[in-house]
Design a protein around this motif. Structure first.
Motif, PDB file in Angstrom:
ATOM      1  N   UNK A 146      21.396  24.949   6.629  1.00  0.00           N
ATOM      2  CA  UNK A 146      20.492  25.222   5.506  1.00  0.00           C
ATOM      3  C   UNK A 146      20.057  23.929   4.829  1.00  0.00           C
ATOM      4  N   UNK A 147      20.966  22.956   4.723  1.00  0.00           N
ATOM      5  CA  UNK A 147      20.618  21.665   4.134  1.00  0.00           C
ATOM      6  C   UNK A 147      19.593  20.932   5.002  1.00  0.00           C
ATOM      7  N   UNK A 170      19.548  12.683  -0.452  1.00  0.00           N
ATOM      8  CA  UNK A 170      20.789  11.922  -0.608  1.00  0.00           C
ATOM      9  C   UNK A 170      21.977  12.851  -0.812  1.00  0.00           C
ATOM     10  N   UNK A 171      21.775  13.894  -1.613  1.00  0.00           N
ATOM     11  CA  UNK A 171      22.854  14.858  -1.845  1.00  0.00           C
ATOM     12  C   UNK A 171      23.187  15.597  -0.557  1.00  0.00           C
ATOM     13  N   UNK A 176      26.661  16.666   4.276  1.00  0.00           N
ATOM     14  CA  UNK A 176      26.728  16.716   5.736  1.00  0.00           C
ATOM     15  C   UNK A 176      27.769  15.751   6.270  1.00  0.00           C
ATOM     16  N   UNK A 177      27.847  14.578   5.666  1.00  0.00           N
ATOM     17  CA  UNK A 177      28.819  13.581   6.111  1.00  0.00           C
ATOM     18  C   UNK A 177      30.239  14.131   6.087  1.00  0.00           C
ATOM     19  N   UNK A 190      20.507  19.103  17.266  1.00  0.00           N
ATOM     20  CA  UNK A 190      19.260  19.814  16.957  1.00  0.00           C
ATOM     21  C   UNK A 190      18.919  19.825  15.470  1.00  0.00           C
ATOM     22  N   UNK A 191      19.921  19.691  14.607  1.00  0.00           N
ATOM     23  CA  UNK A 191      19.679  19.783  13.169  1.00  0.00           C
ATOM     24  C   UNK A 191      19.886  18.449  12.459  1.00  0.00           C
ATOM     25  N   UNK A 192      21.122  17.953  12.514  1.00  0.00           N
ATOM     26  CA  UNK A 192      21.458  16.749  11.753  1.00  0.00           C
ATOM     27  C   UNK A 192      20.708  15.527  12.282  1.00  0.00           C
ATOM     28  N   UNK A 193      20.692  15.382  13.605  1.00  0.00           N
ATOM     29  CA  UNK A 193      20.040  14.212  14.193  1.00  0.00           C
ATOM     30  C   UNK A 193      18.551  14.190  13.843  1.00  0.00           C
TER      31      UNK A 193
END
Length: 212
Positions: A146-147, A170-171, A176-177, A190-193
Motif C-alpha cells: 500500500x505504501x 521519506x516516511x 519499508x526499510x 515488483x513494488x519496492x524496487x
C-alpha cells in the motif's frame, strides 16, 4: 481502541487533504512566504504541531496496551465479530502518521540519528508500531504494498505539492526499510524496487533542473 485510531486517521487524512490545497503547502524556504501571510502561517503550524503531539500521546497509549496485554483466548476471539488484531491497529496508527508526515518533517522526521531527538515520543511510537506490525508477515507485506502504491501515485501526480510528496515518500521508505524482512522477493522486485527507481529518477531530474 480500534475506533479511536480510525477516528484519528480520518482526522489526519482530512487535514492532509485540506493542507494539500493550501497555496503555501509547497513553500520550501522562508523567503518564499509573503510578508502578509507569515504570522498566519506561524499560527497554523503551531496548531498542526499541537495536533501531531496530541495524536502521538493518544496513540502511544493504544500501542502500549497492544504490546503488553495478552490477546483474547481462541474461544473468545472466534466469537468476536471483528477482524481487529494488534497488526491491524498498528497499520491504522502508521497510516495516521503517514497522513501527518508533512508535519513530522518539522521535527526532523522519524529516523533521526541524533542523540537527543526533538520529539522522542514520536520515534518511540513509530518503532513500537512497526514492531507490532512486523509480528504479522501478511499484514506487513500488504502494508508495504500500500505504501509503494501511494508512492507511485504521488510521483506521477502533478497536483500534489512537492514538499508534501517528499515528506510522505521519506516516511514510506522509513517504514519499508524496517519491514523488508517480511516481504517476499517477488514483492521487493515488483513494488519496492520500482518505487525506489522512481525516487532516484525524481532526484536526478530535480538535480538537473537546479543545475540548469
Amino acid at each position: 481502541m480500534n475506533e479511536a485510531l480510525i477516528n484519528f486517521e480520518e482526522m489526519a487524512r482530512n487535514l492532509e487533504n485540506d493542507w494539500r490545497r493550501n497555496p503555501l503547502a509547497d513553500v520550501q524556504t522562508e523567503e518564499e512566504i509573503p510578508e502578509s501571510a507569515r504570522e498566519t502561517l506561524t499560527q497554523a503550524w503551531g496548531i498542526l504541531k499541537t495536533i501531531l503531539f496530541a495524536t502521538v500521546m493518544a496513540q502511544q497509549s493504544v500501542i502500549t496496551a497492544t504490546t503488553y496485554l495478552p490477546p483474547p483466548s481462541p474461544k473468545f476471539a472466534s466469537s468476536l465479530e471483528t477482524n481487529v488484531t494488534p497488526a491491524s491497529l498498528a497499520w491504522v496508527l502508521l497510516q495516521t502518521l503517514s497522513d501527518l508526515s508533512f508535519v513530522i518533517t518539522k521535527f526532523g522526521g522519524v529516523t533521526t540519528t541524533a542523540r537527543t531527538s526533538v520529539f522522542p515520543q514520536l520515534r518511540r511510537l513509530f518503532y513500537s508500531a512497526l514492531d507490532v506490525l512486523s509480528t504479522n508477515q501478511v499484514a506487513s507485506e500488504q502494508f508495504v504494498i500500500s505504501l509503494c502504491q501511494t508512492g507511485k501515485q504521488n510521483s506521477t501526480s502533478m497536483e500534489s505539492p512537492k514538499v508534501m510528496g517528499n515528506a510522505k515518500t521519506a516516511f514510506s521508505l522509513a517504514c519499508i526499510e524496517q519491514l523488508v524482512p517480511n516481504v517476499g522477493e517477488e514483492r521487493i522486485q515488483s513494488q519496492i524496487f520500482d518505487m525506489c527507481i522512481q525516487c532516484v529518477i525524481i532526484l536526478l531530474l530535480d538535480g538537473l533542473i537546479c543545475a540548469l
